[in-house]
Design a protein around this motif. Structure first.
Motif, PDB file in Angstrom:
ATOM      1  N   UNK A   9      54.053  41.018  44.951  1.00  0.00           N
ATOM      2  CA  UNK A   9      52.959  40.641  45.819  1.00  0.00           C
ATOM      3  C   UNK A   9      51.993  40.417  44.810  1.00  0.00           C
ATOM      4  N   UNK A  10      51.948  41.093  43.632  1.00  0.00           N
ATOM      5  CA  UNK A  10      50.891  40.610  42.386  1.00  0.00           C
ATOM      6  C   UNK A  10      51.363  40.395  41.263  1.00  0.00           C
ATOM      7  N   UNK A  11      51.048  39.362  40.505  1.00  0.00           N
ATOM      8  CA  UNK A  11      51.532  39.317  39.195  1.00  0.00           C
ATOM      9  C   UNK A  11      50.221  38.769  38.120  1.00  0.00           C
ATOM     10  N   UNK A  12      50.151  39.527  37.037  1.00  0.00           N
ATOM     11  CA  UNK A  12      49.234  39.138  35.986  1.00  0.00           C
ATOM     12  C   UNK A  12      49.985  38.743  34.834  1.00  0.00           C
ATOM     13  N   UNK A  13      49.690  37.609  34.228  1.00  0.00           N
ATOM     14  CA  UNK A  13      50.529  37.342  33.142  1.00  0.00           C
ATOM     15  C   UNK A  13      49.463  36.370  32.171  1.00  0.00           C
ATOM     16  N   UNK A  38      44.540  28.274  46.990  1.00  0.00           N
ATOM     17  CA  UNK A  38      43.491  28.255  46.075  1.00  0.00           C
ATOM     18  C   UNK A  38      42.497  29.210  46.868  1.00  0.00           C
ATOM     19  N   UNK A  39      41.303  30.013  46.354  1.00  0.00           N
ATOM     20  CA  UNK A  39      40.403  30.818  46.724  1.00  0.00           C
ATOM     21  C   UNK A  39      39.567  30.000  47.688  1.00  0.00           C
ATOM     22  N   UNK A  86      46.443  27.875  37.270  1.00  0.00           N
ATOM     23  CA  UNK A  86      47.355  28.384  38.346  1.00  0.00           C
ATOM     24  C   UNK A  86      47.095  29.558  39.199  1.00  0.00           C
ATOM     25  N   UNK A  87      46.171  30.057  38.540  1.00  0.00           N
ATOM     26  CA  UNK A  87      45.590  31.536  39.356  1.00  0.00           C
ATOM     27  C   UNK A  87      45.479  30.994  40.811  1.00  0.00           C
ATOM     28  N   UNK A 114      47.657  35.744  38.826  1.00  0.00           N
ATOM     29  CA  UNK A 114      46.501  35.899  37.937  1.00  0.00           C
ATOM     30  C   UNK A 114      46.893  35.503  36.479  1.00  0.00           C
ATOM     31  N   UNK A 115      46.475  34.329  35.869  1.00  0.00           N
ATOM     32  CA  UNK A 115      46.679  33.958  34.677  1.00  0.00           C
ATOM     33  C   UNK A 115      45.617  34.055  33.554  1.00  0.00           C
TER      34      UNK A 115
END
Lengths: 116, 117
Positions: A9-13, A38-39, A86-87, A114-115
């Motif tokens: 569901x969420x990924x931060x890299x 995108x937002x 890419x966020x 989130x990058x």
């Protein structure tokens, strides 16, 4: 009936790292879509599969994005290497093409990337 | 290219009242489908209602109904008896009907609906 399942569901890299998203469509749905949202915007199509064949990937940035749908069921979308831009939220949808009719797309909950 | 325009970035409505969200689109196709999707903060895109362009009768789904004006290329959503759970982003979407063409959904930018208790 179970809906479209996506993980994570969420990924931060960190930037330049690889990342992969997984989608399991509704059982029996032969068409699968990956969208980028995108937002503050509506989703935009990245790629569409009919069974295991990618029939529309014209908007997929092929230098860093790839996708596969083995056996015409689950699908994986990969980014390598990830960039700050890419966020976004990556949405998967599926549909069943009924005879002579345009199908309705059903969406999963999305993966928020989130990058850093 | 097809475009979908939602001119109201934000709307608000009192609980139990009625609100109408606007959508216009541009296409050269004669056969197509229009949708309204709801996206709450959970991000799950939920189908609200669907309209086939060849049907003159406006689609309805419980408290949700549309006003489809094909000549004007307008497709508005009316929510009656608004409830707190209706608060969400609402997206208008279009797809052409074609035997061999793309079934890509083209979305508008969305309207954020707030429901005031």
């Amino acid at each position: 009936e179970a809906g479209v399942v996506q993980s994570p569901r969420y990924k931060i890299i960190e930037k330049k790292q690889p990342v992969a998203f997984w989608c399991n469509p509704i059982s029996g749905h032969n068409t699968l879509y990956w969208y980028l949202q995108n937002l503050g915007q509506g989703p935009e199509l990245l790629i569409r599969y009919e069974n295991e064949e990618a029939v529309d990937d014209s908007q997929l940035p092929k230098d860093r994005f790839s996708a596969e749908r083995l056996k015409g069921v689950d699908s994986t979308l990969k980014i390598q290497p990830a960039e700050l831009g890419d966020s976004a939220v990556y949405l998967c949808a599926s549909s069943h093409r009924t005879s002579g009719d345009t199908d309705t797309q059903y969406f999963g909950p999305g993966t928020r990337l989130t990058v850093l | 290219a097809q475009t979908v325009t939602q001119s109201q970035p934000e709307m608000s409505v009192q609980e139990a009242e009625t609100v109408t969200l606007s959508c216009t689109y541009d296409t050269s196709e004669s056969d197509y489908y229009l949708f309204w999707y709801k996206q709450p903060p959970s991000r799950q895109m939920i189908l609200v209602i669907r309209q086939e362009a060849y049907k003159q009768q406006n689609a309805t789904e419980n408290r949700f109904s549309v006003n489809f004006q094909k000549a004007a290329k307008s497709f508005s959503l009316k929510i009656s008896d608004s409830q707190l759970g209706d608060a969400a982003m609402y997206f208008c979407a279009y797809t052409p009907y074609s035997g061999a063409g793309s079934y890509q959904l083209t979305f508008g930018k969305g309207t954020k609906l707030s429901v005031i208790p």
